[in-house]
Design a protein around this motif. Structure first.
Motif, mmCIF file in Angstrom:
data_model
loop_
_atom_site.group_PDB
_atom_site.id
_atom_site.type_symbol
_atom_site.label_atom_id
_atom_site.label_comp_id
_atom_site.label_asym_id
_atom_site.label_seq_id
_atom_site.Cartn_x
_atom_site.Cartn_y
_atom_site.Cartn_z
ATOM 1 N N ALA A 147 0.842 -1.197 0.000
ATOM 2 C CA ALA A 147 0.000 0.000 0.000
ATOM 3 C C ALA A 147 0.879 1.250 0.000
ATOM 4 C CB ALA A 147 -0.926 0.014 1.212
ATOM 5 N N VAL A 148 0.541 2.227 -0.838
ATOM 6 C CA VAL A 148 1.383 3.421 -0.983
ATOM 7 C C VAL A 148 0.899 4.594 -0.137
ATOM 8 C CG1 VAL A 148 2.213 2.804 -3.282
ATOM 9 C CG2 VAL A 148 0.082 4.128 -3.052
ATOM 10 N N ALA A 149 -0.304 4.488 0.415
ATOM 11 C CA ALA A 149 -0.862 5.560 1.259
ATOM 12 C C ALA A 149 -2.098 5.002 1.947
ATOM 13 C CB ALA A 149 -1.210 6.788 0.424
ATOM 14 N N PHE A 150 -2.678 5.821 2.857
ATOM 15 C CA PHE A 150 -3.833 5.363 3.624
ATOM 16 C C PHE A 150 -4.868 6.482 3.698
ATOM 17 C CE2 PHE A 150 0.128 3.631 5.293
ATOM 18 C CZ PHE A 150 -0.056 2.276 5.011
ATOM 19 N N GLY A 151 -6.090 6.166 3.287
ATOM 20 C CA GLY A 151 -7.153 7.152 3.350
ATOM 21 C C GLY A 151 -8.499 6.510 3.101
ATOM 22 N N ASP A 152 -9.556 7.108 3.632
ATOM 23 C CA ASP A 152 -10.922 6.654 3.385
ATOM 24 C C ASP A 152 -11.491 7.486 2.247
ATOM 25 O OD1 ASP A 152 -10.505 4.995 5.504
ATOM 26 O OD2 ASP A 152 -11.738 6.121 6.929
ATOM 27 N N TYR A 153 -11.752 6.851 1.110
ATOM 28 C CA TYR A 153 -12.107 7.587 -0.100
ATOM 29 C C TYR A 153 -13.376 8.418 0.085
ATOM 30 C CZ TYR A 153 -13.363 8.557 -4.947
ATOM 31 O OH TYR A 153 -13.702 9.180 -6.119
ATOM 32 N N ASN A 154 -13.225 9.723 -0.150
ATOM 33 C CA ASN A 154 -14.337 10.675 -0.109
ATOM 34 C C ASN A 154 -15.109 10.642 1.215
ATOM 35 O OD1 ASN A 154 -13.725 11.686 -2.576
ATOM 36 N ND2 ASN A 154 -15.446 10.778 -3.674
ATOM 37 N N LYS A 155 -14.414 10.242 2.278
ATOM 38 C CA LYS A 155 -15.033 10.248 3.599
ATOM 39 C C LYS A 155 -14.176 11.078 4.539
ATOM 40 C CE LYS A 155 -17.744 5.994 3.567
ATOM 41 N NZ LYS A 155 -18.054 4.740 4.314
ATOM 42 N N ASN A 156 -14.805 12.067 5.141
ATOM 43 C CA ASN A 156 -14.107 12.913 6.097
ATOM 44 C C ASN A 156 -13.927 12.175 7.415
ATOM 45 O OD1 ASN A 156 -13.201 15.675 7.005
ATOM 46 N ND2 ASN A 156 -14.834 15.261 8.482
ATOM 47 N N LEU A 157 -12.767 12.340 8.028
ATOM 48 C CA LEU A 157 -12.513 11.739 9.343
ATOM 49 C C LEU A 157 -12.957 12.737 10.413
ATOM 50 C CD1 LEU A 157 -11.414 9.178 10.637
ATOM 51 C CD2 LEU A 157 -9.152 10.240 10.682
ATOM 52 N N ASP A 158 -14.144 12.534 10.945
ATOM 53 C CA ASP A 158 -14.689 13.467 11.939
ATOM 54 C C ASP A 158 -13.883 13.462 13.228
ATOM 55 O OD1 ASP A 158 -16.765 14.313 10.279
ATOM 56 O OD2 ASP A 158 -18.086 12.688 10.901
ATOM 57 N N ASN A 159 -13.311 12.309 13.574
ATOM 58 C CA ASN A 159 -12.572 12.156 14.821
ATOM 59 C C ASN A 159 -11.167 12.751 14.663
ATOM 60 O OD1 ASN A 159 -11.087 11.249 17.055
ATOM 61 N ND2 ASN A 159 -12.268 9.351 17.211
ATOM 62 N N ALA A 160 -10.980 13.964 15.160
ATOM 63 C CA ALA A 160 -9.691 14.650 15.016
ATOM 64 C C ALA A 160 -8.572 13.893 15.717
ATOM 65 C CB ALA A 160 -9.796 16.069 15.570
ATOM 66 N N LEU A 162 -8.245 10.694 16.039
ATOM 67 C CA LEU A 162 -7.856 9.537 15.240
ATOM 68 C C LEU A 162 -6.887 9.954 14.127
ATOM 69 C CD1 LEU A 162 -8.479 6.532 15.353
ATOM 70 C CD2 LEU A 162 -10.251 6.880 13.628
ATOM 71 N N LEU A 163 -7.132 11.125 13.537
ATOM 72 C CA LEU A 163 -6.205 11.635 12.525
ATOM 73 C C LEU A 163 -4.857 11.957 13.168
ATOM 74 C CD1 LEU A 163 -5.619 12.593 9.634
ATOM 75 C CD2 LEU A 163 -6.488 14.853 10.297
ATOM 76 N N LYS A 164 -4.888 12.521 14.364
ATOM 77 C CA LYS A 164 -3.647 12.814 15.086
ATOM 78 C C LYS A 164 -2.837 11.543 15.323
ATOM 79 C CE LYS A 164 -3.732 13.432 19.582
ATOM 80 N NZ LYS A 164 -2.747 12.455 20.137
ATOM 81 N N ILE A 165 -3.507 10.512 15.797
ATOM 82 C CA ILE A 165 -2.830 9.243 16.075
ATOM 83 C C ILE A 165 -2.273 8.629 14.793
ATOM 84 C CG2 ILE A 165 -3.201 6.869 16.860
ATOM 85 C CD1 ILE A 165 -5.291 8.012 18.826
ATOM 86 N N GLY A 175 4.963 6.563 6.336
ATOM 87 C CA GLY A 175 3.680 6.425 5.656
ATOM 88 C C GLY A 175 3.068 7.766 5.291
ATOM 89 N N LEU A 176 2.120 7.718 4.354
ATOM 90 C CA LEU A 176 1.421 8.917 3.885
ATOM 91 C C LEU A 176 -0.062 8.791 4.216
ATOM 92 C CD1 LEU A 176 1.330 11.569 2.161
ATOM 93 C CD2 LEU A 176 0.950 10.097 0.168
ATOM 94 N N VAL A 177 -0.602 9.788 4.913
ATOM 95 C CA VAL A 177 -2.017 9.812 5.266
ATOM 96 C C VAL A 177 -2.762 10.716 4.294
ATOM 97 C CG1 VAL A 177 -3.706 10.523 7.008
ATOM 98 C CG2 VAL A 177 -1.629 9.326 7.703
ATOM 99 N N ILE A 178 -3.869 10.212 3.783
ATOM 100 C CA ILE A 178 -4.730 10.993 2.888
ATOM 101 C C ILE A 178 -5.951 11.441 3.689
ATOM 102 C CG2 ILE A 178 -6.134 10.962 0.800
ATOM 103 C CD1 ILE A 178 -4.295 8.777 -0.288
ATOM 104 N N ALA A 179 -6.218 12.732 3.680
ATOM 105 C CA ALA A 179 -7.338 13.261 4.465
ATOM 106 C C ALA A 179 -8.307 14.014 3.551
ATOM 107 C CB ALA A 179 -6.831 14.179 5.576
ATOM 108 N N TYR A 180 -9.328 13.305 3.092
ATOM 109 C CA TYR A 180 -10.402 13.986 2.361
ATOM 110 C C TYR A 180 -11.047 14.986 3.301
ATOM 111 C CZ TYR A 180 -14.778 14.753 -0.127
ATOM 112 O OH TYR A 180 -15.838 15.341 -0.774
#
Length: 418
Positions: A147-160, A162-165, A175-180
């Motif tokens: 896997a080249v990156a990690f993200g939930d496609y077209n879904k916003n991560l409401d839990n701030a 969780l994004l921090k962690i 790693g690369l985090v994708i944040a829609y």
């Protein structure tokens, strides 16, 4: 595969042959020689095409294909062939299949389905289990599987938190985090850009604030945690400014823009045609111009087709109920040629490899032959008959285009479509 590509103009700012018209000799997938009027002593295949240009192979950072689970929309085999015919030698596959690509076995499955094809597939793993935004998925295992990156496609991560962690955790393995970025509460039940057009048509609006507020939040988190963050498919002028300011601070943030946001505006919604229902929504002409400027000045790192095939049952229905998404691989190059110079188009269609830490070699002798072949001259109109995908939900039908893709040369394979 041994061949000579004749009289091709190289568009590659990293190559010493940039803007030169040359012959390119390829043997066993490697560029053996570049020069003028190369001799064909071994009588290998020759490729000679009108107004031929070549560049590094294009890479699309956001492609949905459906398989597994939605093969009626698109399969991996057919989708990669469509990508190749559209000039792409590599795509990043979104994890929005069924099951979701949120573990090592699913990453291995989609990679195996793409074996031995000219267009390479690079999986994006889901950031959270089942894309539900509650618990982090198996990020390290997926990274090891490819896997080249990690993200939930077209879904916003409401839990701030969780994004921090996530941003803290992935730093252990680069790693690369994708944040829609689209605040789901502010978006509410909106279906179109909030503005004059949505008001006139009586459509529920999505304020630009929904995107901008979430980008600001995600950038604040990135500043706190460090790490690498990618913000996909931005759509507003303020979003461009926020990311520009973050880069000036030295934050490791990148962003992309979809082709349809560079070419189309919310004025297209006048006929309630659901082909133009996308997420984020088509914005105003002022936003479109700001996005173009952001591409030109380097704030926006890459351009994506954001190819998202949908079956007719979920697309041809009332505007409020229809699914978001448009296919875009086949129309990407021709549409971009109407709004941007060729040098910038090539740069933005190849720079994604650097963002996703994928090998990105220039067109030079003794380098791998990973090449896209195209023309820059032809003027034409994109019609339904030009769609190669299984799904037909293109926002570009009837749009004027410029230039044509001939095909690709990659992994020792030549796929030319005249």
């Amino acid at each position: 595969m041994n061949l000579i590509i004749r009289e091709a103009k190289i568009i590659d700012s990293k190559s010493p042959y940039n803007n030169q018209v040359v012959d390119i000799e390829i043997a066993d997938g490697i560029i053996k020689k570049i020069g003028v009027k190369l001799k064909n002593t071994d009588k290998v295949e020759e490729v000679k095409l009108d107004n031929l240009h070549v560049s590094q192979g294009w890479f699309d950072s956001s492609v949905s294909l459906g398989e597994p689970g939605f093969e009626d929309r698109e399969t991996i085999l057919h989708g990669l062939n469509v990508a190749g015919r559209s000039g792409f030698t590599g795509i990043a596959l979104q994890p929005n299949s069924s099951p979701i690509i949120d573990n090592q076995s699913q990453v291995n499955f989609v990679k195996n389905r793409a074996n031995n094809l000219a267009t390479e597939l690079f999986p994006i793993g889901a950031l959270t289990k089942n894309n539900e935004g509650k618990d982090l998925a198996e990020l390290f295992d997926m990274k090891n599987a490819g896997a080249v990156a990690f993200g939930d496609y077209n879904k916003n991560l409401d839990n701030a938190n969780l994004l921090k962690i996530a941003l803290q955790y992935v730093q252990d393995f680069d790693g690369l985090v994708i944040a829609y970025s689209q605040d789901s509460n502010i978006k509410g039940n909106g279906v179109a850009n909030e503005g004059i057009v949505s008001t006139r048509l009586g459509l529920k609006g999505i304020p630009a604030l929904a995107e901008e507020l979430q980008i600001a939040r995600n950038l604040f988190i990135l500043e706190y945690t460090g790490g690498k963050l990618h913000i996909p498919t931005i759509s507003t002028a303020k979003s461009v400014q926020l990311i520009k300011e973050a880069k000036a601070k030295g934050l490791q943030v990148t962003c992309s823009v979809a082709v349809h946001h560079l070419v189309l505006t919310d004025e297209k919604l006048d006929g309630f045609d659901t082909r133009f229902k996308v997420t984020p929504p088509l914005r105003t002409e002022a936003d479109r111009k700001a996005l173009i400027k952001g591409v030109k000045d380097g704030t926006i790192d890459m351009i994506t087709s954001d190819h998202n095939p949908m079956d007719i049952e979920h697309k041809k229905m009332e505007f409020d109920l229809a699914k978001n998404g448009t296919i875009g691989l086949e129309s990407a190059f021709g549409a971009l040629m109407t709004v941007l110079p060729i040098e910038i188009i090539v740069e933005k269609l190849t720079s994604g490899r650097d963002v996703f830490s994928i090998e990105n070699e220039s067109i030079e002798e003794n380098k791998k032959a990973n090449i896209t072949l195209f023309s820059t001259e032809e003027n034409w109109t994109f019609e339904k008959s030009d769609i190669l995908s299984k799904s037909k939900n293109s926002a570009f039908i009837g749009t004027k285009m410029k230039g044509k893709v001939y095909g690709i040369c990659n992994k020792g394979k030549l796929n030319i479509y005249k």
